[in-house]
Design a protein around this motif. Structure first.
Motif, PDB file in Angstrom:
ATOM      1  N   ARG A 101       0.810  -1.226   0.000  1.00 31.65           N
ATOM      2  CA  ARG A 101       0.000   0.000   0.000  1.00 31.65           C
ATOM      3  C   ARG A 101       0.841   1.273   0.000  1.00 31.65           C
ATOM      4  N   LYS A 102       2.016   1.263   0.645  1.00 22.98           N
ATOM      5  CA  LYS A 102       2.755   2.506   0.875  1.00 22.98           C
ATOM      6  C   LYS A 102       4.053   2.656   0.095  1.00 22.98           C
ATOM      7  N   PHE A 103       4.792   1.581  -0.151  1.00 23.76           N
ATOM      8  CA  PHE A 103       6.092   1.694  -0.808  1.00 23.76           C
ATOM      9  C   PHE A 103       5.940   2.191  -2.239  1.00 23.76           C
ATOM     10  N   PRO A 104       6.839   3.063  -2.696  1.00 21.78           N
ATOM     11  CA  PRO A 104       6.791   3.527  -4.088  1.00 21.78           C
ATOM     12  C   PRO A 104       7.072   2.381  -5.057  1.00 21.78           C
ATOM     13  N   PHE A 105       6.548   2.498  -6.274  1.00 21.53           N
ATOM     14  CA  PHE A 105       6.804   1.481  -7.292  1.00 21.53           C
ATOM     15  C   PHE A 105       8.303   1.419  -7.568  1.00 21.53           C
ATOM     16  N   GLY A 106       8.804   0.201  -7.745  1.00 18.83           N
ATOM     17  CA  GLY A 106      10.221   0.006  -8.015  1.00 18.83           C
ATOM     18  C   GLY A 106      11.060  -0.229  -6.772  1.00 18.83           C
ATOM     19  N   THR A 107      10.460  -0.083  -5.591  1.00 19.25           N
ATOM     20  CA  THR A 107      11.197  -0.316  -4.351  1.00 19.25           C
ATOM     21  C   THR A 107      11.521  -1.798  -4.236  1.00 19.25           C
TER      22      THR A 107
END
Length: 164
Positions: A101-107
């Motif tokens: 839900r919270k981590f940016p895409f690509g993390t």
């Protein structure tokens, strides 16, 4: 001046500098891409080919920082295969991806099964899970790589974020 002459004399004796000029003597010592040639001796470097599977995520140099322990993880159903994720990429259950839900895409996240210690590095490509009490959704491949019971649908994991 005396030190320079002494240094040139020493280098000339070991064959790195000719006595007539201060360039490398190509007859005594030469370097090619894959071989090193010395008089009457050829030393070849042995190259071992390395193949990396297409779905392998290469982890950049960095450190993993703990995000959450005792997190509840589940995996995607096969019906989502081929559909677009929130990041715009097509979902593939055979790749090492995750939804959070919270981590940016690509993390990049390291997910570790707390029961058996197995871990996998995944990339966040989607949003979710939307079920209450679930922290992260893994692709089926990532889930099966860390679980010890292949019939279970959920596992308790530790989530760590890769920071550069």
């Amino acid at each position: 001046m005396k030190k320079i002459i002494t240094l040139l004399f020493l280098l000339a004796n070991i064959g790195l500098v000719s006595s007539q000029s201060s360039i490398i003597n190509s007859k005594k010592f030469s370097i090619n891409k894959d071989t090193v040639k010395k008089p009457n001796k050829v030393v070849e470097k042995e190259l071992v080919p390395v193949t990396i599977p297409r779905d392998t995520i290469i982890v950049e140099i960095g450190k993993f920082v703990l995000f959450k322990k005792n997190a509840h993880a589940s995996y995607y159903h096969d019906k989502f295969n081929g559909k677009r994720t929130a990041s715009g990429k097509r979902f593939d259950n055979q790749k090492l991806t995750a939804a959070h839900r919270k981590f940016p895409f690509g993390t990049r996240l390291r997910i570790t099964n707390e029961a058996n210690g197995k871990s996998v590095v995944v990339e966040v490509t989607d949003r979710g899970p939307f079920a209450r009490g679930r922290e992260i959704d893994l692709s089926k491949k990532a889930f099966m790589d860390i679980t010890s019971n292949k019939r279970s649908g959920a596992v308790i994991v530790k989530i760590e974020e890769l920071r550069k």
